[in-house]
Design an enzyme around this catalytic site. Structure first.
Site, mmCIF file in Angstrom:
data_model
loop_
_atom_site.group_PDB
_atom_site.id
_atom_site.type_symbol
_atom_site.label_atom_id
_atom_site.label_comp_id
_atom_site.label_asym_id
_atom_site.label_seq_id
_atom_site.Cartn_x
_atom_site.Cartn_y
_atom_site.Cartn_z
ATOM 1 N N ARG A 1 1.288 -17.958 -24.846
ATOM 2 C CA ARG A 1 0.613 -18.665 -25.929
ATOM 3 C C ARG A 1 0.732 -20.179 -25.895
ATOM 4 O O ARG A 1 0.180 -20.856 -26.748
ATOM 5 C CB ARG A 1 1.116 -18.124 -27.273
ATOM 6 C CG ARG A 1 0.536 -16.766 -27.523
ATOM 7 C CD ARG A 1 1.144 -16.031 -28.694
ATOM 8 N NE ARG A 1 0.621 -14.668 -28.683
ATOM 9 C CZ ARG A 1 1.040 -13.719 -27.857
ATOM 10 N NH1 ARG A 1 1.999 -13.962 -27.001
ATOM 11 N NH2 ARG A 1 0.484 -12.521 -27.878
ATOM 12 N N CYS B 1 -3.798 6.327 -7.147
ATOM 13 C CA CYS B 1 -2.775 7.365 -7.088
ATOM 14 C C CYS B 1 -2.756 8.001 -5.700
ATOM 15 O O CYS B 1 -3.789 8.468 -5.225
ATOM 16 C CB CYS B 1 -3.063 8.415 -8.155
ATOM 17 S SG CYS B 1 -1.948 9.825 -8.070
ATOM 18 N N CYS C 1 -2.400 12.789 -13.115
ATOM 19 C CA CYS C 1 -1.398 13.740 -12.593
ATOM 20 C C CYS C 1 0.037 13.276 -12.839
ATOM 21 O O CYS C 1 0.980 13.952 -12.455
ATOM 22 C CB CYS C 1 -1.640 13.992 -11.105
ATOM 23 S SG CYS C 1 -1.094 12.647 -10.035
ATOM 24 N N HIS D 1 8.515 -3.902 -23.697
ATOM 25 C CA HIS D 1 7.112 -3.868 -23.259
ATOM 26 C C HIS D 1 6.960 -3.264 -21.867
ATOM 27 O O HIS D 1 5.969 -3.502 -21.185
ATOM 28 C CB HIS D 1 6.497 -5.274 -23.300
ATOM 29 C CG HIS D 1 6.285 -5.781 -24.701
ATOM 30 N ND1 HIS D 1 6.125 -7.119 -25.007
ATOM 31 C CD2 HIS D 1 6.202 -5.123 -25.885
ATOM 32 C CE1 HIS D 1 5.962 -7.255 -26.322
ATOM 33 N NE2 HIS D 1 6.022 -6.071 -26.878
ATOM 34 N N GLN E 1 10.957 -8.849 -24.098
ATOM 35 C CA GLN E 1 9.527 -8.540 -24.070
ATOM 36 C C GLN E 1 8.979 -8.735 -22.667
ATOM 37 O O GLN E 1 7.817 -8.438 -22.403
ATOM 38 C CB GLN E 1 8.773 -9.473 -25.026
ATOM 39 C CG GLN E 1 9.245 -9.363 -26.457
ATOM 40 C CD GLN E 1 8.728 -10.520 -27.296
ATOM 41 O OE1 GLN E 1 7.602 -10.512 -27.774
ATOM 42 N NE2 GLN E 1 9.550 -11.534 -27.478
ATOM 43 N N ASP F 1 9.250 -8.734 -16.192
ATOM 44 C CA ASP F 1 9.468 -9.300 -14.851
ATOM 45 C C ASP F 1 10.761 -8.856 -14.160
ATOM 46 O O ASP F 1 10.991 -9.196 -13.005
ATOM 47 C CB ASP F 1 9.402 -10.841 -14.919
ATOM 48 C CG ASP F 1 10.388 -11.426 -15.935
ATOM 49 O OD1 ASP F 1 11.476 -10.860 -16.137
ATOM 50 O OD2 ASP F 1 10.053 -12.482 -16.523
ATOM 51 N N CYS G 1 -3.886 11.889 -6.338
ATOM 52 C CA CYS G 1 -5.213 12.338 -6.802
ATOM 53 C C CYS G 1 -6.290 11.251 -6.732
ATOM 54 O O CYS G 1 -7.456 11.521 -6.986
ATOM 55 C CB CYS G 1 -5.123 12.900 -8.220
ATOM 56 S SG CYS G 1 -4.976 11.635 -9.488
ATOM 57 N N THR H 1 9.715 -19.071 -17.870
ATOM 58 C CA THR H 1 8.808 -20.130 -17.399
ATOM 59 C C THR H 1 9.494 -21.003 -16.343
ATOM 60 O O THR H 1 8.843 -21.482 -15.415
ATOM 61 C CB THR H 1 8.324 -21.041 -18.553
ATOM 62 O OG1 THR H 1 9.458 -21.533 -19.266
ATOM 63 C CG2 THR H 1 7.408 -20.303 -19.506
HETATM 64 P P1 NAD Z 1 4.781 -16.386 -25.895
HETATM 65 O O1 NAD Z 1 4.020 -17.002 -24.768
HETATM 66 O O2 NAD Z 1 4.034 -15.971 -27.086
HETATM 67 O O3 NAD Z 1 5.926 -17.402 -26.371
HETATM 68 C C1 NAD Z 1 6.746 -18.071 -25.465
HETATM 69 C C2 NAD Z 1 7.512 -19.141 -26.215
HETATM 70 O O4 NAD Z 1 8.469 -19.691 -25.319
HETATM 71 C C3 NAD Z 1 6.663 -20.289 -26.718
HETATM 72 O O5 NAD Z 1 6.863 -20.448 -28.099
HETATM 73 C C4 NAD Z 1 7.161 -21.519 -25.921
HETATM 74 O O6 NAD Z 1 7.275 -22.674 -26.727
HETATM 75 C C5 NAD Z 1 8.523 -21.097 -25.481
HETATM 76 N N1 NAD Z 1 8.951 -21.647 -24.185
HETATM 77 C C6 NAD Z 1 8.253 -21.707 -23.039
HETATM 78 N N2 NAD Z 1 9.021 -22.168 -22.037
HETATM 79 C C7 NAD Z 1 10.255 -22.409 -22.574
HETATM 80 C C8 NAD Z 1 11.489 -22.878 -22.042
HETATM 81 N N3 NAD Z 1 11.629 -23.188 -20.746
HETATM 82 N N4 NAD Z 1 12.536 -22.991 -22.884
HETATM 83 C C9 NAD Z 1 12.430 -22.680 -24.202
HETATM 84 N N5 NAD Z 1 11.284 -22.224 -24.764
HETATM 85 C C10 NAD Z 1 10.207 -22.074 -23.947
HETATM 86 O O7 NAD Z 1 5.564 -15.154 -25.277
HETATM 87 P P2 NAD Z 1 6.345 -13.994 -26.026
HETATM 88 O O8 NAD Z 1 7.009 -14.472 -27.250
HETATM 89 O O9 NAD Z 1 7.118 -13.310 -24.968
HETATM 90 O O10 NAD Z 1 5.277 -13.004 -26.630
HETATM 91 C C11 NAD Z 1 4.247 -12.553 -25.940
HETATM 92 C C12 NAD Z 1 4.458 -11.123 -25.592
HETATM 93 O O11 NAD Z 1 3.277 -10.445 -25.715
HETATM 94 C C13 NAD Z 1 4.855 -11.044 -24.137
HETATM 95 O O12 NAD Z 1 6.199 -10.936 -23.964
HETATM 96 C C14 NAD Z 1 4.163 -9.866 -23.666
HETATM 97 O O13 NAD Z 1 5.071 -8.839 -23.311
HETATM 98 C C15 NAD Z 1 3.402 -9.413 -24.844
HETATM 99 N N6 NAD Z 1 2.251 -8.713 -24.457
HETATM 100 C C16 NAD Z 1 1.678 -8.908 -23.238
HETATM 101 C C17 NAD Z 1 0.703 -8.091 -22.811
HETATM 102 C C18 NAD Z 1 0.146 -8.159 -21.425
HETATM 103 O O14 NAD Z 1 0.210 -9.158 -20.760
HETATM 104 N N7 NAD Z 1 -0.400 -7.089 -20.936
HETATM 105 C C19 NAD Z 1 0.262 -7.116 -23.653
HETATM 106 C C20 NAD Z 1 0.835 -6.968 -24.924
HETATM 107 C C21 NAD Z 1 1.834 -7.778 -25.308
HETATM 108 ZN ZN ZN Z 2 -2.782 11.086 -9.821
#
Ligand code: NAD
Ligand code: ZN
Length: 242
Positions: A34, A146, A128, A117, A99, A102, A149, A26
């Site tokens: 969340r 793609c 393909c 992830h 998770q 980036d 294709c 962040t």
């Molecule tokens: P989250 O948003 O659920 O939690 C982030 C936590 O970080 C929060 O509790 C917040 O209090 C804390 N926080 C924020 N900034 C901070 C800072 N500067 N210092 C300290 N704490 C800080 O994210 P998560 O735990 O990574 O879980 C969510 C996961 O779900 C993602 O990583 C993602 O990969 C996954 N997900 C995403 C998708 C998608 O976008 N397609 C799909 C499936 C799963």
């Molecule tokens: Zn293709």
């Protein structure tokens, strides 16, 4: 609780494995999921980030994902990513399980990074199997197809409703079980199976430390909890271990 206590713990409980979530990025300008200002406060995850949504309406998923890619393409690693790379370089951290999609850990210099992830590094064709690298995907926006294709590509990130890559989550579980200390940074620990990793560490006799602004389900079982920013906390930790 304090960085001093965390410093003692990391010295005493090697090897240390770090588990990161959106909160470590962040401070690089990437919103988390969340928090009240997070991505899921604005859009419905199931409509833009699930495999069912992608199969039914890939254009809508790319409209959301393309905007995220623009943000991710501009983002730079922050003090937290850099401190973790330094701690690995100095032998204090064995690996980072993340998770995040980036690539900021890798760009900050972390070498042992387990991306449970997936990542934005590539997108793939479900027909393909063509694999297209990030820079080309960005050129093909708004709806990357793609080059072979013509089917709309799928980002190589794990969407809701998809299974994690088996070998990758197995490696993460192995690291968690072997950790003397699992240091969780910036994760709500709500998304499984990653949210089960701290339990693996504890069951194997390892300790848990949590650096996160909000509460998590594991707080009561952590030896150290620091409810502060990831960047300043990890920077102070790296400085204390120099
Ligand atoms: P989250 O948003 O659920 O939690 C982030 C936590 O970080 C929060 O509790 C917040 O209090 C804390 N926080 C924020 N900034 C901070 C800072 N500067 N210092 C300290 N704490 C800080 O994210 P998560 O735990 O990574 O879980 C969510 C996961 O779900 C993602 O990583 C993602 O990969 C996954 N997900 C995403 C998708 C998608 O976008 N397609 C799909 C499936 C799963
Ligand atoms: Zn293709």
């Amino acid at each position: 609780m304090s960085v001093e206590r965390l410093t003692e713990l990391i010295r005493a409980r090697q090897p240390c494995v770090v588990l990161t979530g959106a909160g470590v990025s962040t401070e690089s300008g990437i919103p988390d999921f969340r928090s009240p200002t997070g991505i899921w406060a604005q859009v419905d995850a199931m409509e833009v980030a699930s495999i069912d949504a992608f199969l039914a309406d890939p254009e809508t998923v790319w409209e959301f994902y393309g905007r995220r890619l623009d943000v991710l393409a501009e983002a730079q690693p922050n003090d937290g990513h850099r401190a973790l790379a330094e701690l690995e370089e100095r032998g204090w951290v064995q690996a980072v399980v993340t998770q995040n999609i980036d690539r900021l850990h890798e760009r900050a210099g972390s070498r042992e990074v387990v991306e449970v992830h997936g990542s934005i590094r590539t997108a793939s064709c479900l027909d393909c199997r063509e694999v297209v690298p990030f820079d080309e995907v960005v050129r093909l926006l708004p709806v990357p197809r793609c080059p072979r294709c013509g089917r709309i590509l799928k980002p190589d990130v794990v969407m809701f409703g998809e299974l994690l890559d088996e070998a990758t989550i197995a490696r993460a579980a192995e690291l968690a079980a072997g950790a003397g200390l699992l240091l969780v940074v910036g994760s709500s620990l709500e998304v499984y199976p990653v949210a089960a990793l701290p339990a693996e560490t504890l069951a194997a006799g390892g300790s848990l430390a949590i650096v996160n602004r909000d509460e998590t389900q594991y707080d009561a079982r952590a030896s150290v909890r620091i409810r502060a920013g990831a960047g300043e906390t990890l920077r102070a930790l790296a400085a204390a271990l120099r």
